[in-house]
Design a protein around this motif. Structure first.
Motif, PDB file in Angstrom:
ATOM      1  N   ILE A   1       3.039  18.123  -8.495  1.00 57.16           N
ATOM      2  CA  ILE A   1       3.760  18.321  -9.752  1.00 57.16           C
ATOM      3  C   ILE A   1       3.145  19.432 -10.580  1.00 57.16           C
ATOM      4  N   ASN A   2       1.827  19.726 -10.373  1.00 55.77           N
ATOM      5  CA  ASN A   2       1.159  20.756 -11.158  1.00 55.77           C
ATOM      6  C   ASN A   2       1.459  22.159 -10.652  1.00 55.77           C
ATOM      7  N   ASN A   3       2.070  22.249  -9.480  1.00 55.72           N
ATOM      8  CA  ASN A   3       2.481  23.553  -8.975  1.00 55.72           C
ATOM      9  C   ASN A   3       3.556  24.118  -9.896  1.00 55.72           C
ATOM     10  N   PRO A   4       3.408  25.389 -10.357  1.00 58.13           N
ATOM     11  CA  PRO A   4       4.381  25.953 -11.303  1.00 58.13           C
ATOM     12  C   PRO A   4       5.823  25.845 -10.820  1.00 58.13           C
ATOM     13  N   SER A   5       6.045  26.089  -9.534  1.00 59.45           N
ATOM     14  CA  SER A   5       7.394  26.019  -8.996  1.00 59.45           C
ATOM     15  C   SER A   5       7.932  24.593  -9.076  1.00 59.45           C
ATOM     16  N   ASN A   6       7.101  23.623  -8.717  1.00 59.30           N
ATOM     17  CA  ASN A   6       7.524  22.225  -8.782  1.00 59.30           C
ATOM     18  C   ASN A   6       7.770  21.774 -10.217  1.00 59.30           C
ATOM     19  N   ARG A   7       6.924  22.254 -11.139  1.00 56.48           N
ATOM     20  CA  ARG A   7       7.102  21.894 -12.538  1.00 56.48           C
ATOM     21  C   ARG A   7       8.419  22.433 -13.086  1.00 56.48           C
ATOM     22  N   SER A   8       8.765  23.658 -12.710  1.00 52.00           N
ATOM     23  CA  SER A   8      10.002  24.246 -13.208  1.00 52.00           C
ATOM     24  C   SER A   8      11.226  23.534 -12.620  1.00 52.00           C
ATOM     25  N   VAL A   9      11.156  23.162 -11.337  1.00 53.71           N
ATOM     26  CA  VAL A   9      12.260  22.410 -10.730  1.00 53.71           C
ATOM     27  C   VAL A   9      12.414  21.060 -11.423  1.00 53.71           C
ATOM     28  N   THR A  10      11.273  20.395 -11.637  1.00 53.29           N
ATOM     29  CA  THR A  10      11.286  19.090 -12.303  1.00 53.29           C
ATOM     30  C   THR A  10      11.872  19.193 -13.708  1.00 53.29           C
ATOM     31  N   LEU A  11      11.521  20.264 -14.430  1.00 47.80           N
ATOM     32  CA  LEU A  11      12.034  20.464 -15.790  1.00 47.80           C
ATOM     33  C   LEU A  11      13.554  20.564 -15.790  1.00 47.80           C
ATOM     34  N   HIS A  12      14.112  21.343 -14.871  1.00 49.85           N
ATOM     35  CA  HIS A  12      15.543  21.566 -14.866  1.00 49.85           C
ATOM     36  C   HIS A  12      16.307  20.318 -14.420  1.00 49.85           C
TER      37      HIS A  12
END
Length: 320
Positions: A2-13
Protein backbone atom coordinates in the motif's frame (compact mmCIF):
# COMPACT_ATOMS: atom_id res chain seq x y z
CA UNK A 1 2.33 -2.85 -0.97
CA UNK A 2 0.00 0.00 0.00
CA UNK A 3 2.98 2.33 0.57
CA UNK A 4 4.02 2.02 -3.06
CA UNK A 5 3.13 5.36 -4.75
CA UNK A 6 1.40 3.59 -7.63
CA UNK A 7 -0.67 1.42 -5.28
CA UNK A 8 -1.55 4.42 -3.13
CA UNK A 9 -2.81 6.37 -6.12
CA UNK A 10 -4.90 3.43 -7.36
CA UNK A 11 -6.32 2.97 -3.87
CA UNK A 12 -7.16 6.69 -3.67
CA UNK A 13 -9.13 6.67 -6.91
CA UNK A 14 -11.01 3.46 -6.14
CA UNK A 15 -11.75 4.76 -2.64
CA UNK A 16 -13.20 7.99 -4.06
CA UNK A 17 -15.64 6.01 -6.22
CA UNK A 18 -16.45 3.67 -3.33
CA UNK A 19 -17.11 6.64 -1.04
CA UNK A 20 -19.66 8.05 -3.48
CA UNK A 21 -21.35 4.66 -3.60
CA UNK A 22 -21.58 4.30 0.18
CA UNK A 23 -22.56 7.95 0.58
CA UNK A 24 -25.71 7.31 -1.46
CA UNK A 25 -27.25 5.32 1.41
CA UNK A 26 -27.49 8.38 3.66
CA UNK A 27 -28.47 10.99 1.07
CA UNK A 28 -31.93 12.44 0.67
CA UNK A 29 -33.56 12.38 -2.78
CA UNK A 30 -32.71 16.08 -3.17
CA UNK A 31 -28.99 15.58 -2.56
CA UNK A 32 -28.97 12.48 -4.73
CA UNK A 33 -30.29 14.67 -7.53
CA UNK A 34 -27.65 17.35 -6.86
CA UNK A 35 -24.77 14.89 -6.72
CA UNK A 36 -26.02 13.12 -9.84
CA UNK A 37 -25.75 16.44 -11.69
CA UNK A 38 -22.31 17.05 -10.20
CA UNK A 39 -21.03 13.61 -11.20
CA UNK A 40 -22.13 14.11 -14.80
CA UNK A 41 -20.54 17.56 -14.93
CA UNK A 42 -17.43 16.02 -13.35
CA UNK A 43 -17.12 13.75 -16.39
CA UNK A 44 -17.28 16.90 -18.52
CA UNK A 45 -14.53 18.45 -16.40
CA UNK A 46 -12.46 15.25 -16.60
CA UNK A 47 -12.60 15.49 -20.37
CA UNK A 48 -11.61 19.13 -20.28
CA UNK A 49 -8.72 18.35 -17.95
CA UNK A 50 -7.27 15.82 -20.41
CA UNK A 51 -6.82 18.62 -22.94
CA UNK A 52 -5.95 21.47 -20.60
CA UNK A 53 -4.35 19.87 -17.56
CA UNK A 54 -2.28 17.23 -19.33
CA UNK A 55 -1.80 18.36 -22.93
CA UNK A 56 -1.60 22.04 -21.97
CA UNK A 57 -4.21 23.27 -24.47
CA UNK A 58 -6.57 25.96 -23.17
CA UNK A 59 -9.91 25.62 -24.94
CA UNK A 60 -12.75 28.11 -24.60
CA UNK A 61 -15.14 26.02 -26.68
CA UNK A 62 -15.70 22.78 -24.83
CA UNK A 63 -19.40 23.53 -24.50
CA UNK A 64 -19.46 22.51 -28.17
CA UNK A 65 -18.63 18.90 -27.31
CA UNK A 66 -20.98 18.82 -24.33
CA UNK A 67 -23.77 20.14 -26.56
CA UNK A 68 -22.83 17.73 -29.33
CA UNK A 69 -23.45 14.73 -27.09
CA UNK A 70 -26.43 16.51 -25.55
CA UNK A 71 -28.27 16.99 -28.84
CA UNK A 72 -26.98 13.81 -30.53
CA UNK A 73 -28.63 11.82 -27.74
CA UNK A 74 -31.76 13.92 -27.26
CA UNK A 75 -32.87 14.77 -30.79
CA UNK A 76 -33.06 11.18 -32.16
CA UNK A 77 -35.17 10.22 -29.15
CA UNK A 78 -37.48 13.22 -29.50
CA UNK A 79 -37.90 13.22 -33.30
CA UNK A 80 -37.20 9.61 -34.29
CA UNK A 81 -38.26 7.63 -31.23
CA UNK A 82 -34.88 5.99 -30.61
CA UNK A 83 -34.26 3.93 -27.51
CA UNK A 84 -32.01 5.38 -24.78
CA UNK A 85 -29.00 2.98 -25.10
CA UNK A 86 -28.76 3.46 -28.88
CA UNK A 87 -29.06 7.24 -28.55
CA UNK A 88 -26.30 7.29 -25.94
CA UNK A 89 -23.90 5.22 -28.07
CA UNK A 90 -24.74 7.34 -31.12
CA UNK A 91 -23.92 10.49 -29.15
CA UNK A 92 -20.56 9.05 -28.09
CA UNK A 93 -19.70 8.22 -31.70
CA UNK A 94 -20.80 11.64 -33.02
CA UNK A 95 -18.83 13.40 -30.28
CA UNK A 96 -15.68 11.48 -31.25
CA UNK A 97 -16.14 12.37 -34.93
CA UNK A 98 -16.78 16.05 -34.20
CA UNK A 99 -13.78 16.20 -31.85
CA UNK A 100 -11.60 14.70 -34.58
CA UNK A 101 -12.77 17.21 -37.18
CA UNK A 102 -12.53 20.23 -34.88
CA UNK A 103 -9.13 19.08 -33.62
CA UNK A 104 -7.77 18.62 -37.14
CA UNK A 105 -8.56 22.30 -37.80
CA UNK A 106 -8.04 24.00 -34.43
CA UNK A 107 -4.76 22.26 -33.61
CA UNK A 108 -3.10 23.95 -36.57
CA UNK A 109 -3.13 27.07 -34.39
CA UNK A 110 -1.32 27.74 -31.12
CA UNK A 111 -1.78 29.71 -27.91
CA UNK A 112 -4.31 32.54 -28.05
CA UNK A 113 -5.28 31.64 -31.61
CA UNK A 114 -6.28 28.15 -30.45
CA UNK A 115 -8.44 29.65 -27.72
CA UNK A 116 -10.17 31.96 -30.21
CA UNK A 117 -10.75 29.22 -32.79
CA UNK A 118 -12.31 26.86 -30.25
CA UNK A 119 -14.47 29.71 -28.95
CA UNK A 120 -15.62 30.50 -32.49
CA UNK A 121 -16.58 26.90 -33.20
CA UNK A 122 -18.49 26.75 -29.94
CA UNK A 123 -20.37 29.96 -30.65
CA UNK A 124 -21.29 28.74 -34.13
CA UNK A 125 -22.74 25.59 -32.56
CA UNK A 126 -24.65 27.65 -29.98
CA UNK A 127 -26.11 29.99 -32.60
CA UNK A 128 -27.02 26.99 -34.75
CA UNK A 129 -29.12 25.54 -31.94
CA UNK A 130 -30.92 28.89 -31.67
CA UNK A 131 -31.43 29.31 -35.42
CA UNK A 132 -32.93 25.85 -35.91
CA UNK A 133 -35.24 26.21 -32.94
CA UNK A 134 -38.02 24.31 -34.71
CA UNK A 135 -35.77 21.24 -34.40
CA UNK A 136 -33.76 21.94 -31.24
CA UNK A 137 -36.35 23.87 -29.24
CA UNK A 138 -33.95 26.81 -28.93
CA UNK A 139 -33.81 28.51 -25.53
CA UNK A 140 -37.09 26.96 -24.44
CA UNK A 141 -35.74 23.49 -25.14
CA UNK A 142 -37.47 20.16 -25.58
CA UNK A 143 -38.73 17.73 -22.97
CA UNK A 144 -37.98 14.16 -23.99
CA UNK A 145 -40.98 11.83 -24.38
CA UNK A 146 -42.12 9.31 -21.80
CA UNK A 147 -40.40 6.32 -23.41
CA UNK A 148 -37.03 8.03 -22.76
CA UNK A 149 -37.61 7.75 -19.01
CA UNK A 150 -36.79 4.03 -18.94
CA UNK A 151 -34.81 1.47 -20.89
CA UNK A 152 -33.86 -2.18 -20.77
CA UNK A 153 -30.45 -3.86 -21.11
CA UNK A 154 -30.12 -7.66 -21.17
CA UNK A 155 -33.44 -8.05 -19.43
CA UNK A 156 -32.77 -5.49 -16.69
CA UNK A 157 -35.16 -2.53 -16.56
CA UNK A 158 -33.82 0.91 -15.61
CA UNK A 159 -36.23 3.63 -14.45
CA UNK A 160 -34.74 7.09 -15.01
CA UNK A 161 -37.44 8.74 -12.92
CA UNK A 162 -35.88 7.10 -9.85
CA UNK A 163 -33.27 9.29 -8.09
CA UNK A 164 -31.39 6.17 -6.97
CA UNK A 165 -31.22 4.74 -10.49
CA UNK A 166 -29.93 8.00 -11.93
CA UNK A 167 -27.39 8.29 -9.12
CA UNK A 168 -25.95 4.84 -9.67
CA UNK A 169 -25.85 5.20 -13.46
CA UNK A 170 -24.04 8.53 -13.10
CA UNK A 171 -21.65 6.97 -10.57
CA UNK A 172 -20.98 4.06 -12.91
CA UNK A 173 -20.19 6.41 -15.80
CA UNK A 174 -17.99 8.56 -13.58
CA UNK A 175 -16.10 5.54 -12.21
CA UNK A 176 -15.41 4.20 -15.70
CA UNK A 177 -14.26 7.68 -16.82
CA UNK A 178 -11.97 8.12 -13.80
CA UNK A 179 -10.32 4.74 -14.24
CA UNK A 180 -9.94 5.26 -18.00
CA UNK A 181 -8.34 8.70 -17.56
CA UNK A 182 -6.14 7.34 -14.77
CA UNK A 183 -4.94 4.58 -17.10
CA UNK A 184 -4.25 7.00 -19.93
CA UNK A 185 -2.36 9.62 -17.93
CA UNK A 186 -0.19 7.00 -16.24
CA UNK A 187 0.70 5.31 -19.51
CA UNK A 188 2.81 6.29 -22.48
CA UNK A 189 0.08 8.51 -23.90
CA UNK A 190 -0.06 10.56 -20.71
CA UNK A 191 3.70 11.04 -20.72
CA UNK A 192 3.50 12.23 -24.33
CA UNK A 193 0.82 14.76 -23.38
CA UNK A 194 2.93 16.10 -20.52
CA UNK A 195 5.99 16.30 -22.79
CA UNK A 196 4.03 18.42 -25.26
CA UNK A 197 2.66 20.56 -22.45
CA UNK A 198 6.11 21.23 -20.98
CA UNK A 199 8.07 21.73 -24.20
CA UNK A 200 6.44 21.02 -27.53
CA UNK A 201 9.46 22.06 -29.59
CA UNK A 202 11.79 19.68 -27.77
CA UNK A 203 9.25 16.86 -28.03
CA UNK A 204 9.03 17.44 -31.78
CA UNK A 205 12.82 17.53 -32.04
CA UNK A 206 12.98 14.09 -30.39
CA UNK A 207 10.97 12.69 -33.27
CA UNK A 208 7.43 12.70 -31.87
CA UNK A 209 4.47 13.75 -33.97
CA UNK A 210 3.17 16.44 -31.63
CA UNK A 211 0.15 17.19 -33.82
CA UNK A 212 -1.02 13.58 -33.52
CA UNK A 213 -0.39 13.57 -29.76
CA UNK A 214 -2.53 16.68 -29.34
CA UNK A 215 -5.19 15.30 -31.66
CA UNK A 216 -5.49 12.18 -29.49
CA UNK A 217 -5.97 14.43 -26.47
CA UNK A 218 -8.65 16.39 -28.33
CA UNK A 219 -10.51 13.24 -29.39
CA UNK A 220 -10.48 11.73 -25.90
CA UNK A 221 -11.39 15.06 -24.32
CA UNK A 222 -14.22 15.73 -26.75
CA UNK A 223 -15.60 12.20 -26.47
CA UNK A 224 -15.68 12.32 -22.66
CA UNK A 225 -17.31 15.75 -22.74
CA UNK A 226 -19.85 14.58 -25.31
CA UNK A 227 -20.61 11.51 -23.23
CA UNK A 228 -21.28 13.79 -20.27
CA UNK A 229 -23.65 15.88 -22.38
CA UNK A 230 -25.50 12.78 -23.58
CA UNK A 231 -25.82 11.47 -20.03
CA UNK A 232 -27.13 14.84 -18.81
CA UNK A 233 -29.81 14.98 -21.52
CA UNK A 234 -30.96 11.40 -20.90
CA UNK A 235 -30.89 11.60 -17.11
CA UNK A 236 -33.01 14.73 -16.91
CA UNK A 237 -35.06 14.29 -20.13
CA UNK A 238 -34.44 17.83 -21.33
CA UNK A 239 -32.38 19.52 -24.03
CA UNK A 240 -31.97 23.28 -24.50
CA UNK A 241 -29.59 25.81 -26.07
CA UNK A 242 -28.36 27.09 -22.69
CA UNK A 243 -26.17 24.00 -22.41
CA UNK A 244 -24.34 25.00 -25.60
CA UNK A 245 -23.46 28.50 -24.33
CA UNK A 246 -19.99 29.70 -23.39
CA UNK A 247 -20.98 29.49 -19.72
CA UNK A 248 -20.45 25.74 -19.82
CA UNK A 249 -16.99 26.12 -21.34
CA UNK A 250 -16.09 28.50 -18.52
CA UNK A 251 -17.59 26.15 -15.93
CA UNK A 252 -15.38 23.27 -17.09
CA UNK A 253 -12.32 25.54 -16.87
CA UNK A 254 -13.28 26.73 -13.36
CA UNK A 255 -13.91 23.19 -12.09
CA UNK A 256 -10.50 22.14 -13.38
CA UNK A 257 -8.59 25.14 -12.03
CA UNK A 258 -10.32 25.00 -8.66
CA UNK A 259 -9.73 21.30 -8.10
CA UNK A 260 -6.30 21.11 -9.67
CA UNK A 261 -5.40 20.89 -13.37
CA UNK A 262 -3.24 17.91 -14.22
CA UNK A 263 -4.70 15.71 -11.48
CA UNK A 264 -7.31 13.05 -12.20
CA UNK A 265 -9.54 13.75 -9.20
CA UNK A 266 -9.01 17.51 -9.20
CA UNK A 267 -11.83 18.39 -11.64
CA UNK A 268 -14.24 16.21 -9.67
CA UNK A 269 -13.33 17.94 -6.41
CA UNK A 270 -13.62 21.33 -8.11
CA UNK A 271 -17.08 20.44 -9.44
CA UNK A 272 -18.31 19.53 -5.96
CA UNK A 273 -16.84 22.66 -4.34
CA UNK A 274 -18.20 25.02 -6.98
CA UNK A 275 -21.65 23.46 -7.13
CA UNK A 276 -22.19 23.37 -3.37
CA UNK A 277 -20.83 26.89 -2.84
CA UNK A 278 -23.43 28.23 -5.25
CA UNK A 279 -26.15 26.04 -3.71
CA UNK A 280 -25.24 27.18 -0.18
CA UNK A 281 -25.07 30.93 -0.84
CA UNK A 282 -28.18 30.96 -3.06
CA UNK A 283 -30.23 30.00 0.01
CA UNK A 284 -29.21 33.19 1.83
CA UNK A 285 -28.68 35.92 -0.77
CA UNK A 286 -29.53 36.88 -4.32
CA UNK A 287 -25.89 37.96 -4.68
CA UNK A 288 -24.78 34.34 -4.39
CA UNK A 289 -22.44 34.59 -7.39
CA UNK A 290 -20.61 37.49 -5.74
CA UNK A 291 -20.23 35.53 -2.49
CA UNK A 292 -19.10 32.44 -4.39
CA UNK A 293 -16.57 34.54 -6.32
CA UNK A 294 -15.04 35.88 -3.09
CA UNK A 295 -14.65 32.35 -1.71
CA UNK A 296 -13.11 31.17 -4.98
CA UNK A 297 -10.59 34.02 -4.91
CA UNK A 298 -9.62 33.09 -1.34
CA UNK A 299 -9.28 29.43 -2.30
CA UNK A 300 -7.04 30.29 -5.23
CA UNK A 301 -4.88 32.51 -3.02
CA UNK A 302 -4.23 29.66 -0.60
CA UNK A 303 -4.32 26.92 -3.24
CA UNK A 304 -2.77 28.53 -6.35
CA UNK A 305 -2.57 25.21 -8.20
CA UNK A 306 -6.08 24.22 -7.20
CA UNK A 307 -6.94 22.32 -4.03
CA UNK A 308 -5.66 18.91 -5.09
CA UNK A 309 -2.89 20.37 -7.26
CA UNK A 310 -1.45 22.31 -4.32
CA UNK A 311 -1.72 19.30 -1.99
CA UNK A 312 0.10 17.24 -4.61
CA UNK A 313 2.94 19.73 -4.94
CA UNK A 314 3.44 20.26 -1.20
CA UNK A 315 2.80 16.89 0.38
CA UNK A 316 1.29 14.16 -1.81
CA UNK A 317 3.64 13.93 -4.79
CA UNK A 318 2.34 10.49 -5.73
CA UNK A 319 -1.11 11.81 -6.74
CA UNK A 320 -1.34 11.43 -10.55
Amino acid sequence: MINNPSNRSVTLHISACLFLFLFSFILSDYHQLIITRIMILSIFALGYNVLFGYAGLLSLGHALFFACGFYAAGLPIYHLGWEVPFAFLFAIAISAVVATLIGAIALRTHGVAFMIVTLMFSQVAYLTTLHFSDITGGDEGLVLPEHARSFEIIGVQFDLTSPQTRYYIALGLLSVSVLAVYRWVNGGLGREWVAVRENESRTRMLGYNTFLIKLKAMIISGTLSGGAGAAYALMFAYIGSTFASIQYSIDALLYTLLGGAGTVLGPILGSFIMFYLIDFFSEYTTAYLLATGVILILLMLFFPLGVLGTLKKKWFHWIP
